[in-house]
Design a protein around this motif. Sequence first.
Motif, PDB file in Angstrom:
ATOM      1  N   MET A   1      87.807  43.168 -41.732  1.00 39.25           N
ATOM      2  CA  MET A   1      87.511  42.741 -43.255  1.00 39.25           C
ATOM      3  C   MET A   1      86.130  42.965 -43.413  1.00 39.25           C
ATOM      4  O   MET A   1      85.207  42.804 -42.620  1.00 39.25           O
ATOM      5  CB  MET A   1      87.799  41.076 -43.271  1.00 39.25           C
ATOM      6  CG  MET A   1      87.183  40.544 -44.532  1.00 39.25           C
ATOM      7  SD  MET A   1      87.520  38.717 -44.346  1.00 39.25           S
ATOM      8  CE  MET A   1      86.575  37.961 -45.770  1.00 39.25           C
ATOM      9  N   ILE A   2      85.890  43.616 -44.466  1.00 37.61           N
ATOM     10  CA  ILE A   2      84.726  43.917 -45.119  1.00 37.61           C
ATOM     11  C   ILE A   2      83.958  42.920 -46.195  1.00 37.61           C
ATOM     12  O   ILE A   2      84.494  42.527 -47.022  1.00 37.61           O
ATOM     13  CB  ILE A   2      84.455  45.147 -45.863  1.00 37.61           C
ATOM     14  CG1 ILE A   2      85.250  46.531 -44.761  1.00 37.61           C
ATOM     15  CG2 ILE A   2      83.089  45.659 -46.229  1.00 37.61           C
ATOM     16  CD1 ILE A   2      85.308  47.801 -45.420  1.00 37.61           C
ATOM     17  N   LEU A   3      82.812  42.386 -45.585  1.00 38.40           N
ATOM     18  CA  LEU A   3      82.165  41.283 -46.589  1.00 38.40           C
ATOM     19  C   LEU A   3      81.329  41.968 -47.527  1.00 38.40           C
ATOM     20  O   LEU A   3      80.282  42.856 -46.922  1.00 38.40           O
ATOM     21  CB  LEU A   3      81.613  40.287 -45.599  1.00 38.40           C
ATOM     22  CG  LEU A   3      82.345  39.531 -44.534  1.00 38.40           C
ATOM     23  CD1 LEU A   3      81.426  38.590 -43.733  1.00 38.40           C
ATOM     24  CD2 LEU A   3      83.266  38.648 -45.299  1.00 38.40           C
ATOM     25  N   SER A   4      81.029  41.639 -48.563  1.00 39.24           N
ATOM     26  CA  SER A   4      79.915  41.987 -49.506  1.00 39.24           C
ATOM     27  C   SER A   4      78.591  41.447 -48.893  1.00 39.24           C
ATOM     28  O   SER A   4      78.392  40.533 -47.928  1.00 39.24           O
ATOM     29  CB  SER A   4      80.189  41.313 -50.932  1.00 39.24           C
ATOM     30  OG  SER A   4      79.892  39.848 -50.911  1.00 39.24           O
ATOM     31  N   LEU A   5      77.628  41.944 -49.256  1.00 40.27           N
ATOM     32  CA  LEU A   5      76.154  41.705 -48.673  1.00 40.27           C
ATOM     33  C   LEU A   5      75.954  40.096 -48.982  1.00 40.27           C
ATOM     34  O   LEU A   5      75.528  39.523 -48.329  1.00 40.27           O
ATOM     35  CB  LEU A   5      75.262  42.477 -49.397  1.00 40.27           C
ATOM     36  CG  LEU A   5      73.683  42.469 -48.996  1.00 40.27           C
ATOM     37  CD1 LEU A   5      73.585  42.719 -47.499  1.00 40.27           C
ATOM     38  CD2 LEU A   5      72.679  43.412 -49.662  1.00 40.27           C
ATOM     39  N   GLU A   7      78.172  37.739 -49.315  1.00 34.22           N
ATOM     40  CA  GLU A   7      79.021  36.907 -48.359  1.00 34.22           C
ATOM     41  C   GLU A   7      78.389  36.956 -47.096  1.00 34.22           C
ATOM     42  O   GLU A   7      78.519  35.801 -46.169  1.00 34.22           O
ATOM     43  CB  GLU A   7      80.610  37.401 -48.291  1.00 34.22           C
ATOM     44  CG  GLU A   7      81.248  37.260 -49.306  1.00 34.22           C
ATOM     45  CD  GLU A   7      82.596  37.792 -49.572  1.00 34.22           C
ATOM     46  OE1 GLU A   7      83.581  37.384 -50.184  1.00 34.22           O
ATOM     47  OE2 GLU A   7      82.605  39.076 -48.942  1.00 34.22           O
ATOM     48  N   GLN A   8      77.788  38.025 -46.406  1.00 34.21           N
ATOM     49  CA  GLN A   8      77.132  38.292 -45.252  1.00 34.21           C
ATOM     50  C   GLN A   8      75.948  37.240 -45.213  1.00 34.21           C
ATOM     51  O   GLN A   8      75.770  36.587 -44.355  1.00 34.21           O
ATOM     52  CB  GLN A   8      76.719  39.584 -45.060  1.00 34.21           C
ATOM     53  CG  GLN A   8      77.987  40.416 -44.625  1.00 34.21           C
ATOM     54  CD  GLN A   8      77.515  42.129 -44.441  1.00 34.21           C
ATOM     55  OE1 GLN A   8      76.419  42.023 -43.886  1.00 34.21           O
ATOM     56  NE2 GLN A   8      78.280  42.826 -44.611  1.00 34.21           N
ATOM     57  N   ALA A   9      75.182  37.274 -46.336  1.00 31.40           N
ATOM     58  CA  ALA A   9      74.094  36.393 -46.576  1.00 31.40           C
ATOM     59  C   ALA A   9      74.504  34.905 -46.159  1.00 31.40           C
ATOM     60  O   ALA A   9      73.871  34.017 -45.601  1.00 31.40           O
ATOM     61  CB  ALA A   9      73.058  36.566 -47.827  1.00 31.40           C
ATOM     62  N   MET A  10      75.676  34.476 -47.090  1.00 35.88           N
ATOM     63  CA  MET A  10      75.960  33.170 -47.031  1.00 35.88           C
ATOM     64  C   MET A  10      76.634  32.816 -45.562  1.00 35.88           C
ATOM     65  O   MET A  10      76.274  31.930 -45.173  1.00 35.88           O
ATOM     66  CB  MET A  10      77.093  32.938 -47.811  1.00 35.88           C
ATOM     67  CG  MET A  10      76.563  32.838 -49.491  1.00 35.88           C
ATOM     68  SD  MET A  10      75.512  31.888 -49.689  1.00 35.88           S
ATOM     69  CE  MET A  10      76.089  30.395 -49.861  1.00 35.88           C
ATOM     70  N   LEU A  11      77.135  33.861 -44.914  1.00 31.03           N
ATOM     71  CA  LEU A  11      77.535  33.676 -43.587  1.00 31.03           C
ATOM     72  C   LEU A  11      76.348  33.286 -42.519  1.00 31.03           C
ATOM     73  O   LEU A  11      76.546  32.428 -41.766  1.00 31.03           O
ATOM     74  CB  LEU A  11      78.682  34.629 -43.001  1.00 31.03           C
ATOM     75  CG  LEU A  11      78.805  34.619 -41.760  1.00 31.03           C
ATOM     76  CD1 LEU A  11      80.063  33.237 -41.459  1.00 31.03           C
ATOM     77  CD2 LEU A  11      79.959  35.693 -41.426  1.00 31.03           C
ATOM     78  N   MET A  62      83.729  31.190 -37.271  1.00 32.06           N
ATOM     79  CA  MET A  62      84.011  32.398 -37.548  1.00 32.06           C
ATOM     80  C   MET A  62      85.336  32.717 -38.004  1.00 32.06           C
ATOM     81  O   MET A  62      85.781  33.740 -38.691  1.00 32.06           O
ATOM     82  CB  MET A  62      83.763  33.351 -36.041  1.00 32.06           C
ATOM     83  CG  MET A  62      82.291  33.049 -35.690  1.00 32.06           C
ATOM     84  SD  MET A  62      81.325  34.372 -36.777  1.00 32.06           S
ATOM     85  CE  MET A  62      80.342  32.871 -37.447  1.00 32.06           C
ATOM     86  N   LEU A  63      86.477  31.970 -37.583  1.00 32.84           N
ATOM     87  CA  LEU A  63      87.925  32.093 -37.662  1.00 32.84           C
ATOM     88  C   LEU A  63      87.789  31.998 -39.471  1.00 32.84           C
ATOM     89  O   LEU A  63      88.545  32.605 -40.025  1.00 32.84           O
ATOM     90  CB  LEU A  63      88.867  31.054 -36.791  1.00 32.84           C
ATOM     91  CG  LEU A  63      90.328  31.401 -37.086  1.00 32.84           C
ATOM     92  CD1 LEU A  63      90.625  32.748 -36.455  1.00 32.84           C
ATOM     93  CD2 LEU A  63      90.834  30.514 -36.538  1.00 32.84           C
ATOM     94  N   LYS A  64      87.515  30.759 -39.836  1.00 30.39           N
ATOM     95  CA  LYS A  64      87.637  30.349 -41.121  1.00 30.39           C
ATOM     96  C   LYS A  64      86.754  31.245 -42.173  1.00 30.39           C
ATOM     97  O   LYS A  64      87.490  31.507 -43.279  1.00 30.39           O
ATOM     98  CB  LYS A  64      87.161  28.905 -41.272  1.00 30.39           C
ATOM     99  CG  LYS A  64      88.263  27.891 -40.985  1.00 30.39           C
ATOM    100  CD  LYS A  64      89.493  27.946 -41.532  1.00 30.39           C
ATOM    101  CE  LYS A  64      90.486  27.070 -41.122  1.00 30.39           C
ATOM    102  NZ  LYS A  64      91.701  27.117 -41.700  1.00 30.39           N
ATOM    103  N   LYS A  65      85.394  31.698 -41.810  1.00 29.92           N
ATOM    104  CA  LYS A  65      84.620  32.339 -42.813  1.00 29.92           C
ATOM    105  C   LYS A  65      84.580  33.762 -42.797  1.00 29.92           C
ATOM    106  O   LYS A  65      84.181  34.422 -43.544  1.00 29.92           O
ATOM    107  CB  LYS A  65      83.194  31.738 -42.588  1.00 29.92           C
ATOM    108  CG  LYS A  65      83.194  30.109 -42.835  1.00 29.92           C
ATOM    109  CD  LYS A  65      83.291  29.997 -44.336  1.00 29.92           C
ATOM    110  CE  LYS A  65      83.300  28.535 -44.709  1.00 29.92           C
ATOM    111  NZ  LYS A  65      83.638  28.143 -46.138  1.00 29.92           N
ATOM    112  N   ASN A  66      84.880  34.299 -41.415  1.00 31.52           N
ATOM    113  CA  ASN A  66      85.251  35.661 -41.139  1.00 31.52           C
ATOM    114  C   ASN A  66      86.056  36.262 -40.385  1.00 31.52           C
ATOM    115  O   ASN A  66      86.375  37.276 -39.686  1.00 31.52           O
ATOM    116  CB  ASN A  66      83.840  35.852 -40.166  1.00 31.52           C
ATOM    117  CG  ASN A  66      83.197  37.306 -40.216  1.00 31.52           C
ATOM    118  OD1 ASN A  66      83.379  38.146 -41.357  1.00 31.52           O
ATOM    119  ND2 ASN A  66      82.479  37.747 -39.102  1.00 31.52           N
ATOM    120  N   ASP A  67      87.513  35.510 -40.652  1.00 33.98           N
ATOM    121  CA  ASP A  67      88.628  36.187 -39.900  1.00 33.98           C
ATOM    122  C   ASP A  67      88.390  36.377 -38.681  1.00 33.98           C
ATOM    123  O   ASP A  67      89.266  37.277 -38.232  1.00 33.98           O
ATOM    124  CB  ASP A  67      89.233  37.330 -40.626  1.00 33.98           C
ATOM    125  CG  ASP A  67      89.675  36.844 -42.121  1.00 33.98           C
ATOM    126  OD1 ASP A  67      90.000  35.838 -42.642  1.00 33.98           O
ATOM    127  OD2 ASP A  67      89.449  37.837 -43.021  1.00 33.98           O
TER     128      ASP A  67
END
Length: 115
Positions: A1-5, A7-11, A62-67
């Motif tokens: 899964m590719i996260l946008s920038l 989404e990565q900052a929020m993670l 990590m499972l919920k937010k980042n698959d």
Amino acid sequence: MILSLNEQAMLFLLTVAVGAVIGFFYDVLRIFRKMIPHKSFFIQAEDGLYWVCVVFLMFFIMLKKNDGEIRFFSVCGAFLGMGLYFLAVSPVVNAVSDRAVAVLHSIISLFFTIL
């Protein structure tokens, strides 16, 4: 899964916040140890159980937010959150808890003295 920038900052910010929460719960464990002295074996067992719970919490996030993908920046965010908590907030929490534990011990001692 590719996260946008974004989404990565929020993670990253989420893992920093989770790291601070992890640090707070370790302080709660240390306060418990101040209230009720423990032997070395029980301290190690509590620490082991604590870290197992932390691993499951991080895995769940990590499972919920980042698959389920573990990213280096999210692990670094958790350690950063713990580090910031232990440097900035933990001394205040420990000072307040030391005073509260001392007052509680004196109240309990007074109670048993009266009995």
